[in-house]
Each structure stands twice: as structure tokens, then as C-alpha cells.
Design an enzyme around this catalytic site. Structure first.
Site, mmCIF file in Angstrom:
data_model
loop_
_atom_site.group_PDB
_atom_site.id
_atom_site.type_symbol
_atom_site.label_atom_id
_atom_site.label_comp_id
_atom_site.label_asym_id
_atom_site.label_seq_id
_atom_site.Cartn_x
_atom_site.Cartn_y
_atom_site.Cartn_z
ATOM 1 C CD GLU A 40 40.087 37.375 71.366
ATOM 2 O OE1 GLU A 40 39.069 36.838 70.880
ATOM 3 O OE2 GLU A 40 40.120 38.547 71.763
ATOM 4 C CD GLU A 97 41.965 41.420 68.149
ATOM 5 O OE1 GLU A 97 40.740 41.543 68.438
ATOM 6 O OE2 GLU A 97 42.433 40.410 67.605
#
Length: 479
Positions: free
Chosen positions: A120, A263
């Protein structure tokens, strides 16, 4: 004789993968814990539960060694802190691939499928720290894989937060204006190398960040007003989020790019909506849809490769995003299941197979000394305990919220005592604490006993900002 061999092999395989999980289902294995589970126990746990894919956040040697020969497919990772090194010099990327990929790439070794370049990195909270280095790092790593002769079967990808794209309705999805050009370049490079786009999608965070978010829209069992996107009805935020990405990819010319959900999950503590019952509801709906290959409106009847987040709770994760960060595990810190969960997606009321062979520290807890005469420094000692241990269950909306001052102090002291592997000097707190063999656990609040772990931190690093902990300590004293 041949038939006998086939039968023996079939029995062996059935024993090896005890249960069958949904096709394409993997799980994230994080290790930010004071007492991480032994890697060999984790790999056996994966096999016992039929989980054939795992995503790591590094290339820890013990974890990789345990995975060798297991047949579990692995996504290894390069942490954000190493992106600059990978980006600055192609030689660094070649060295990394040699040490962390080629080293384990042999018959009976680790089945590496992907390399996650960062995690991220374009998160808005990072304020652009990795904007200029992520693509060069990705390019160097994939080129190093290619030059090593393994780029055809091991692909580099960048797990991105869903905040890299935005829209009012899914079909109008576009990459964020300030990174649109960069995202286009990344997508083109991934496409050139037949690599997937990896995205992390968290319906829980939609609920957490917006108190007006319709709670039922976070789940898959209806009950919420659908979002009408040009006649396509969206009944849950996961589908809407996923299809917003599909539209963003289409807008840059790659609407058919494979997408991996790196995720997805639901925490069980640390917030009013981080609860076991809601996690069970979320996973039940998600797994049922995966098993049926429902896909999404933009990609109907399609298999989706997906990694649940996460395997176990991690008591040393940063709580900057929220106290729930330490409670994403479908298993407790000790590898015990929290709730019924059918990984086959058939809706059966079945529990995950727990970790085996886990040894615990002695049944000794650390609690407040009710005979202490001077309690003037109780707040300072709670502050200290919660700086070096996990006190998030004491927060508002959490499982241990609502105890009195003694209960809060005992929880904090015991959390520190266990984090320090029950060292005698870890249960004193200037005479305010005493060890006990009487379990202080209540109906709502579990006072843990830690597991034995060779990797246990001798002195756990501070895990929360001092000002936050100080505020928590003051709050605890008010109860």
C-alpha cells in the site's frame, strides 16, 4: 499393484490436505507479535485447513524454511522501507532476487508465485513518501526475475490500497487524479509482464471511517438499499469497490487485467464494530460467494484469487489506523479459532483446525496489588505497561471495556507481564502488582497466558505513541 499405489497416494494426499478450502483462497501470515507462532506449526496449520496459498510481508528465513517442500504457494514481499534500495540500483534488485527468491526456488523448495513490491505504498497517510520509487522498484524487481530465468512463472506486483481509485458509482471508477499517470504506467508495466493487479479491499474500514455508512452494505446477506449504477444493482460494498477498480483499469486500456485481492477481512476487537459475530457473518457471506464463483457484476461468474487478512492476531502492530489493527486474525494469537468458519464456503458450522503442539507459559497472571498503600503512580505504571504491551481490548467498544480501575490496571499489568514472558521483575510496577495463579478472566474479558516462543521479544519495543497511551491511562483511571 498400480491400483494399490493410486489408493495409497490418494489417502496420503487426503491426509496432507485435510480439508479443501475454496479454490484460489489464501491467507496473510503476519508476524508482528511478541510471541509469534513457530513457523513449522503455522505451515502445518495451513495444510490442516486446506489453505494452499499464503502471503507474507517479508522473506523471513524461518518462515521460508518451514514452507519449503510444503506445496503451499507463496507471495513473498519487499517491505516499503526497502523500496528506495530496490529503485536506486538494478544490482540491488538482482541481489535481492538471488537471496530471497532463487535461493528457495528448487525441487522441494518454496513454491513462490508472486513478489509483492511494497505494501500500500500510495496510501494517503504516507503523504507521497513512496510516489517516486515504487514503479522503479517494481521494474527492477520484475526485470531481475526475468533475467534470472524465472519471470515467466514468478511475477512482481504491488499490493495497493483501494484508495488509489475513486468514483461515485462503480462504472465511473478512475485512479486518483494526483497519481493517475503513475498508476497508468504501473498498469502498463504489469500488463507487459502478464502480472496481476493486487488490491486490498476492506468493507470494515468503510464502516469504521463513516458513521453514516449503512452497516448491512458491508455484508453479503442483503438488508441494505442497493446502489443503482445504470441499472446494475450493487447490494454490497465489496462488489462496488472491486468493480470501481475494474472500471479504472478499463479507462487506461486494461479492463481485462487479472485482479488479486491481497487483503480482505474483518477484525474481532478494538472497535464497536470489530466483533466476533460480525466477523463470522462477513466471512460466511464472502466464502459462500467465492465457492460459487459468483464474481461481481462487472466480472460475473469468475474465480477471484483472494487472501484473507489475516491468520492470527498480532499484538505489536501499529495502532495508528485504529486499535482493531491487532485483532484481524481468524485465529487467536495462539492459533486457536475464534469462531465457526467453513473455508469450503458451504456454510457448515465448523471450526478451523487449531495450531498443534503449542506450548504455553505457566498459568500465572499479574494483577493489581489491592494491599498497596500508595497508588499515586498507578497512572504512570499503566502508561508504562500499555506502551510496551497490547491494551487495545480496554478501549471504547472493545471486549474489555467497562471494567473498574482495578480491572483495567490488572489487564494492563498482565498484558505487559505476558509480553515479557512472565519475567519476575515484570510484575512489580513499584509495588502495585502481584503475581497470581487465580485466573482474573471475566465473562467478557480474557486475561491471556502467552505461548512459549523462541522469537519472543526480550524487551518489546514501544508500540504506541506516548501521548495516546497517556490519554488511555488517564481514561482507565476514570472508570
Amino acid at each position: 499393484m498400480a491400483r494399490l499405489v493410486v489408493v495409497i497416494v490418494a489417502v496420503a494426499m487426503a491426509a496432507w490436505w485435510a480439508v479443501a478450502a475454496v479454490e484460489g483462497l489464501g491467507i496473510n501470515w503476519g508476524t508482528q507479535a511478541t510471541h509469534p507462532l513457530p513457523p513449522k506449526a503455522v505451515v502445518q496449520l495451513l495444510k490442516d485447513n486446506g489453505i494452499a496459498k499464503v502471503k507474507l510481508f517479508d522473506t523471513d528465513f524461518a518462515a521460508m524454511s518451514a514452507l519449503a517442500g510444503s506445496g503451499v504457494e507463496v507471495m513473498v514481499a519487499i517491505p516499503n522501507k526497502d523500496l528506495a534500495t530496490m529503485a536506486s540500483d538494478y544490482g540491488n534488485a538482482k541481489d535481492w532476487v538471488k537471496k530471497n527468491v532463487k535461493r528457495f526456488d528448487f525441487d522441494g523448495g518454496v513454491t513462490i508465485k508472486y513478489v509483492a513490491v511494497g505494501n500500500e505504498p500510495f496510501l494517503k497517510a504516507y503523504n507521497g513518501s513512496f510516489i517516486n520509487i515504487t514503479l522503479p522498484a517494481l521494474q527492477n524487481v520484475q526485470n531481475a526475475l526475468n533475467d534470472a530465468g524465472i519471470g515467466d512463472r514468478i511475477k512482481a506486483t504491488v499490493p495497493l490500497n483501494a484508495d488509489v481509485y475513486e468514483s461515485t458509482v462503480p462504472s465511473a471508477g478512475r485512479f486518483r487524479p494526483e497519481i493517475a499517470g503513475l498508476m497508468t504506467d504501473i498498469v502498463k508495466f504489469l500488463a507487459k509482464n502478464n502480472a496481476p493487479f493486487t488490491v486490498n479491499i476492506y468493507p470494515f474500514l468503510s464502516l469504521y471511517l463513516d458513521e453514516h455508512f449503512p452497516i448491512n452494505f458491508a455484508f453479503f446477506d442483503g438488508g441494505s438499499t442497493p446502489v443503482n449504477d445504470g441499472g446494475i444493482m450493487y447490494t454490497n460494498v465489496f462488489d462496488a469497490n472491486f468493480d470501481t477498480l475494474v472500471a479504472a483499469l478499463k479507462a487506461v486500456g486494461h479492463g481485462d487485467m487479472p485482479i488479486i485481492v491481497g487483503e480482505v477481512g474483518w477484525p474481532t476487537d478494538g472497535d464497536k464494530n470489530a466483533r466476533v459475530d460480525l466477523a463470522q457473518r462477513f466471512y460466511a457471506g464472502l466464502l459462500k460467494r467465492l465457492a460459487a464463483n459468483v464474481g461481481t457484476p462487472a466480472r460475473p461468474n469468475q474465480y477471484i484469487e483472494m487472501y484473507l487478512f489475516g491468520l492470527v492476531d498480532e499484538d505489536m502492530k501499529s495502532v495508528a489506523p485504529g486499535s482493531f489493527e491487532r485483532h484481524w486474525g481468524v485465529l487467536r494469537y495462539d492459533g486457536q479459532p475464534k469462531f465457526a468458519m467453513d473455508l469450503a464456503g458451504q456454510g457448515r458450522n465448523t471450526m478451523l483446525v487449531p495450531a498443534k503442539g503449542i506450548e504455553y507459559l505457566p498459568k500465572t497472571w499479574c494483577v493489581i496489588n489491592t494491599n498497596a498503600k500508595d497508588v499515586s503512580k498507578l497512572g504512570d505504571n499503566i502508561n508504562f505497561a500499555c506502551t510496551y504491551a497490547d491494551c487495545t481490548p480496554l478501549g471504547f467498544g472493545s471486549s474489555c471495556n467497562g471494567m473498574d480501575t482495578n480491572g483495567n490496571a490488572s489487564y494492563a499489568f498482565n498484558a505487559y507481564f505476558q509480553a515479557q514472558s512472565q519475567k519476575e521483575e515484570a510484575c512489580n510496577f513499584q509495588g502495585l502488582a502481584v503475581p497470581t495463579e487465580t485466573d482474573p478472566t471475566t465473562a467478557q474479558c480474557n486475561f491471556t497466558i502467552q505461548i512459549k516462543s523462541s522469537a519472543a521479544a526480550a524487551a518489546a519495543a514501544p508500540v504506541a505513541a506516548g501521548v495516546v497511551v497517556a490519554a488511555l491511562a488517564q481514561l482507565l483511571l476514570l472508570w
